[in-house]
Write a protein that holds these residues in place. Sequence first.
Motif, mmCIF file in Angstrom:
data_model
loop_
_atom_site.group_PDB
_atom_site.id
_atom_site.type_symbol
_atom_site.label_atom_id
_atom_site.label_comp_id
_atom_site.label_asym_id
_atom_site.label_seq_id
_atom_site.Cartn_x
_atom_site.Cartn_y
_atom_site.Cartn_z
ATOM 1 N N UNK A 44 40.973 61.312 51.940
ATOM 2 C CA UNK A 44 40.474 60.816 50.652
ATOM 3 C C UNK A 44 41.004 61.650 49.492
ATOM 4 N N UNK A 45 42.130 62.294 49.673
ATOM 5 C CA UNK A 45 42.620 63.256 48.683
ATOM 6 C C UNK A 45 42.920 62.639 47.317
ATOM 7 N N UNK A 46 43.107 61.310 47.245
ATOM 8 C CA UNK A 46 43.385 60.668 45.950
ATOM 9 C C UNK A 46 42.110 60.267 45.209
ATOM 10 N N UNK A 47 40.960 60.374 45.868
ATOM 11 C CA UNK A 47 39.683 59.980 45.256
ATOM 12 C C UNK A 47 39.038 61.213 44.617
ATOM 13 N N UNK A 48 38.900 61.250 43.292
ATOM 14 C CA UNK A 48 38.362 62.457 42.628
ATOM 15 C C UNK A 48 36.935 62.802 43.054
ATOM 16 N N UNK A 49 36.197 61.846 43.599
ATOM 17 C CA UNK A 49 34.826 62.148 44.035
ATOM 18 C C UNK A 49 34.812 63.122 45.207
ATOM 19 N N UNK A 50 35.920 63.198 45.925
ATOM 20 C CA UNK A 50 36.007 64.081 47.095
ATOM 21 C C UNK A 50 36.662 65.424 46.769
ATOM 22 N N UNK A 51 37.020 65.630 45.519
ATOM 23 C CA UNK A 51 37.816 66.812 45.181
ATOM 24 C C UNK A 51 37.105 68.115 45.498
ATOM 25 N N UNK A 52 35.783 68.192 45.251
ATOM 26 C CA UNK A 52 35.074 69.446 45.505
ATOM 27 C C UNK A 52 34.964 69.731 47.005
ATOM 28 N N UNK A 53 34.788 68.678 47.812
ATOM 29 C CA UNK A 53 34.696 68.867 49.257
ATOM 30 C C UNK A 53 36.044 69.277 49.841
ATOM 31 N N UNK A 54 37.111 68.619 49.388
ATOM 32 C CA UNK A 54 38.444 68.970 49.877
ATOM 33 C C UNK A 54 38.815 70.372 49.413
ATOM 34 N N UNK A 55 38.461 70.710 48.181
ATOM 35 C CA UNK A 55 38.715 72.064 47.678
ATOM 36 C C UNK A 55 37.988 73.110 48.527
ATOM 37 N N UNK A 56 36.754 72.806 48.919
ATOM 38 C CA UNK A 56 36.005 73.720 49.779
ATOM 39 C C UNK A 56 36.725 73.920 51.110
ATOM 40 N N UNK A 57 37.197 72.824 51.701
ATOM 41 C CA UNK A 57 37.896 72.943 52.985
ATOM 42 C C UNK A 57 39.173 73.763 52.840
ATOM 43 N N UNK A 58 39.930 73.513 51.793
ATOM 44 C CA UNK A 58 41.171 74.260 51.598
ATOM 45 C C UNK A 58 40.910 75.743 51.373
ATOM 46 N N UNK A 86 48.672 71.319 49.388
ATOM 47 C CA UNK A 86 48.124 71.639 48.063
ATOM 48 C C UNK A 86 49.152 71.341 46.972
ATOM 49 N N UNK A 87 50.408 71.718 47.213
ATOM 50 C CA UNK A 87 51.456 71.475 46.235
ATOM 51 C C UNK A 87 51.649 69.976 45.986
ATOM 52 N N UNK A 88 51.714 69.214 47.058
ATOM 53 C CA UNK A 88 51.946 67.779 46.932
ATOM 54 C C UNK A 88 50.743 67.076 46.303
ATOM 55 N N UNK A 89 49.555 67.462 46.715
ATOM 56 C CA UNK A 89 48.347 66.842 46.175
ATOM 57 C C UNK A 89 48.258 67.082 44.664
ATOM 58 N N UNK A 90 48.575 68.281 44.247
ATOM 59 C CA UNK A 90 48.526 68.604 42.832
ATOM 60 C C UNK A 90 49.568 67.795 42.039
ATOM 61 N N UNK A 91 50.705 67.583 42.661
ATOM 62 C CA UNK A 91 51.753 66.833 41.984
ATOM 63 C C UNK A 91 51.465 65.355 41.883
ATOM 64 N N UNK A 92 50.590 64.852 42.754
ATOM 65 C CA UNK A 92 50.291 63.417 42.786
ATOM 66 C C UNK A 92 49.056 63.050 41.987
ATOM 67 N N UNK A 93 48.243 64.024 41.661
ATOM 68 C CA UNK A 93 46.973 63.730 40.969
ATOM 69 C C UNK A 93 47.179 63.541 39.474
#
Length: 458
Positions: free
Chosen positions: A126-140, A451-458
């Motif tokens: 769900x990396x493109x959905x901003x609602x999941x950003x805090x959860x994905x950030x926690x995992x990373x 992380x690099x790719x996700x940041x470039x796509x957001x």
Amino acid sequence: MTVLTHLQAAPATSRPLDSSGELRRIHEALLADEHPQPLARAFLEDQLLQAAQLKEELPSDPTQWHAWVAEHCADVARQYADYLQQRKAGGARQFFSCKAHAQYFLQAVAPTKLVDGAWLYGLLGQWRDPRFSSLISTYLEELGEGNPAQNHVVIYRQLLAEQGLEPSSPLPDERYLQGALQLALGACGMDFLPEVIGYNLGYEQLPLHLLISSYELSELGIDPYYFTLHVTIDNASTGHAQKAVQAVLDLLPLEADRSDFLRRVSLGYRLNDLGQGSRAIIEGFDLERELLAMLERKCPFAQHMHSDYCRFEGKTVNQWLADPQQLSGFLQAMQDKGWIKRHEDPQNSRFWQLIDGDGAAMFGVFSAYEKQLVHDWIAGDWISADKPVAFRRRPSVPAPIEVPEQDPDVQRLNAALQGQNAHSKITTLIPWLAPARHAHPAGLLATRRFIQLKSGQR
């Protein structure tokens, strides 16, 4: 205020846990299988039935949760201040009676610590959905964002190695419950989304035992970095605790049944209460019992390895070791003969001299932890509980990242990424961020690239 009891006190299990090894098998299967959803789903459904029998802890109104968590953090801070005051006034350690006790704890919680963050893995898609950003950030962040010096599993493996503890050492089956739960939640991801975010909400709150453990591990000469790292990131201001609350609010349905969603969040929260908590594990330690259990495990290998020259109360060492029921009597016989002098410096005991030191006759027979059990049992009251051990803390600057380019998995991953667009690369990378892979060189590289790719796509 409702107290986060499962984060402070020893929780009670909802049913007895058997010793058949079932939980360990589930833990190992979920970690090894790349497609473990059927097993994970069946296991979660069973455990959620157990969680439903436990007391409700969450306030009914989720808009109160930010304040509720902040108040819990403040309460933990007050309790820890009281603890520090007691220690400065000359009070003894409250958790670990000796170094072997602390090592026992580190070993007991290893099945959970070595899959740290696993419950969030299934949300990476769900990396493109901003609602999941805090959860994905926690995992990373649990993965150290690809830096081995900050990856929680790497850090815990290093801690075990420094203490001579083996991740594969035999443990009671119940020790694998929480790790198996985390792996199952991570495997099921979106199918159990409310349960995942509820579990995350409970797990990421700052517990008092984390602060006390860090303090006392340092006193005993054990690197507390894994635990102090969690103290800093699990805060209610900007850390994982705050993100956990916000994640629930962000993902609450707008028109669908909110009450059912929150019911499932609460069940996921209560999954934290299943099995033995850290406090219960610490309080369950008995030095002599652990010593005898260790010696019993060695009996099958040792009972034919000794000569008949030395006898205690008329029995040879081989005769004493032939029956595990005699081990307690054997230890007493060695005390009676003066080979073990309890409550003194272990160096005064002939038995210790046989197992410690390069020239010792039994050098290598006992692991570092096994020797610590023997040492602390002999020392007994001679070890002063208020005599801290100086410990040189690690540098505050993380070690530089070193990518072993010759690693075959790294080479294979780099080759697979060649020629792919950004979205395809992320799809290729995500399996390398799985609980069984992310702490390996290719997994660490994959985390950084993700992380690099996700940041470039957001």
